[in-house]
Design an enzyme around this catalytic site. Structure first.
Site, PDB file in Angstrom:
ATOM      1  N   ASP A 101       0.506 -10.790  17.953  1.00 28.03           N
ATOM      2  CA  ASP A 101      -0.647 -11.392  17.285  1.00 28.03           C
ATOM      3  C   ASP A 101      -1.707 -10.304  17.085  1.00 28.03           C
ATOM      4  O   ASP A 101      -1.399  -9.258  16.525  1.00 28.03           O
ATOM      5  CB  ASP A 101      -1.143 -12.594  18.113  1.00 28.03           C
ATOM      6  CG  ASP A 101      -2.252 -13.378  17.454  1.00 28.03           C
ATOM      7  OD1 ASP A 101      -1.959 -14.198  16.562  1.00 28.03           O
ATOM      8  OD2 ASP A 101      -3.421 -13.177  17.823  1.00 28.03           O
ATOM      9  N   TYR A 199     -12.235 -11.228  14.829  1.00 32.14           N
ATOM     10  CA  TYR A 199     -12.108 -11.627  13.421  1.00 32.14           C
ATOM     11  C   TYR A 199     -13.373 -11.270  12.645  1.00 32.14           C
ATOM     12  O   TYR A 199     -13.295 -10.794  11.508  1.00 32.14           O
ATOM     13  CB  TYR A 199     -11.869 -13.128  13.327  1.00 32.14           C
ATOM     14  CG  TYR A 199     -10.552 -13.585  13.902  1.00 32.14           C
ATOM     15  CD1 TYR A 199      -9.395 -13.615  13.121  1.00 32.14           C
ATOM     16  CD2 TYR A 199     -10.447 -13.991  15.225  1.00 32.14           C
ATOM     17  CE1 TYR A 199      -8.176 -14.033  13.646  1.00 32.14           C
ATOM     18  CE2 TYR A 199      -9.233 -14.413  15.762  1.00 32.14           C
ATOM     19  CZ  TYR A 199      -8.108 -14.427  14.968  1.00 32.14           C
ATOM     20  OH  TYR A 199      -6.912 -14.832  15.489  1.00 32.14           O
ATOM     21  N   HIS A 252       5.169 -19.130  16.640  1.00 35.87           N
ATOM     22  CA  HIS A 252       4.265 -17.985  16.758  1.00 35.87           C
ATOM     23  C   HIS A 252       4.206 -17.395  18.158  1.00 35.87           C
ATOM     24  O   HIS A 252       4.025 -16.197  18.321  1.00 35.87           O
ATOM     25  CB  HIS A 252       2.861 -18.415  16.323  1.00 35.87           C
ATOM     26  CG  HIS A 252       1.852 -17.319  16.359  1.00 35.87           C
ATOM     27  ND1 HIS A 252       1.824 -16.294  15.439  1.00 35.87           N
ATOM     28  CD2 HIS A 252       0.836 -17.072  17.236  1.00 35.87           C
ATOM     29  CE1 HIS A 252       0.828 -15.471  15.719  1.00 35.87           C
ATOM     30  NE2 HIS A 252       0.216 -15.916  16.809  1.00 35.87           N
TER      31      HIS A 252
END
Length: 273
Positions: A101, A199, A252
């Site tokens: 990730d 982010y 994921h």
């Protein structure tokens, strides 16, 4: 996993799990969002059995002593510098580098910036950044990545995510025990803000990731809710070295749900290298 130790980088103090055979070649494992180093707890015993030493940090913002304020402190260049600073603090010339990730994004960038410090690279879920960009106009990846734009908002994501995170993670395939553990940690406002700042710092980052030149394995789950097939298949273009693509019938959360296959891929890459 082993007890936490610490390493310092300037004013920041990172939590680190350093375990396995003392004479084993080191493998550095980088976690993603909203995980921490415990995401690798099912993988590391396999690596130790293969004679490898494991280094598992809680990264910037996830370690309480390494949580600087402001989104600018979480630019990709600082995340990569943390990785190289860890190697320097431990006196390590090279490691086998592994990331999942967001940790995968850092691993791609670190391997591109410092191939001389990277014996091999194994990335889970996250395609090469250039492959991700190339996939945008030719796939549904912009829709899959829409949450990243929402995370740019100030304050509101924290209010919306914290009370709903555990159920959201479970709905997206993360085992209940792991979802509960990560959600409890993210209920601390400072922890969640620091994690979201990864982010928020993306538009401010000055790092571009060229093709990597170290032996690489990319492991992708065909049912990944966030990262689609187009970018996964394009990733090979951006590895100018021996390359292996491993597709799993999985989602994921590969370190938690596919530990045997993940460990096998890492071990195979280290042995091939």
């Amino acid at each position: 996993m082993s007890p936490l130790r610490r390493f310092d980088r300037g004013l920041l103090r990172f939590d680190l799990r350093d375990d396995g055979p003392e004479d084993g070649f080191p493998v550095l494992l980088l976690h993603g969002f909203p995980q921490d180093g415990t995401s690798w707890s099912r993988v590391v015993p396999h690596l130790h059995a293969a004679g490898l030493r494991t280094l598992v940090p809680d990264q910037r913002g996830y370690s309480p002593g390494a949580r600087p304020p402001g989104r600018g402190a979480y630019r990709l260049e600082f995340l990569v510098a943390d990785v190289l600073g860890l190697l320097d603090s431990l006196g390590l010339a090279r490691v086998h580098l592994v990331g999942h990730d967001w940790g995968g994004g850092v691993a791609w960038a670190a391997a591109a910036r410092a191939p001389e410090r990277t014996a091999s690279l194994t990335v889970l879920s996250t395609p090469h950044p250039a492959a991700m960009l190339a996939s945008m106009p030719r796939s549904r990846q912009p829709l899959r990545s829409g949450y990243m734009a929402a995370f740019q908002l100030p304050a509101l994501p924290e209010r919306l995510i914290a009370p709903r995170l555990e159920q959201a993670l479970r709905r997206r395939g993360l085992p209940a025990a792991d979802a509960g553990r990560y959600a409890r940690r993210m209920r601390e406002p400072a922890t969640l803000t620091a994690a979201l700042n990864w982010y928020r710092a993306l538009p401010m980052s000055h790092v571009r990731t060229p093709p990597v030149t170290v032996p690489t394995t990319y492991v992708w789950g065909a049912r990944d809710f966030a990262l689609g097939r187009t970018a996964a298949e394009l990733t090979e273009r951006y590895v100018h070295a021996p390359y292996r693509f491993v597709e799993l019938s999985a989602g994921h959360w590969l370190p938690e749900t596919e530990a045997d296959e993940v460990a096998a891929a890492i071990i195979a890459r280290t042995r091939a290298t």
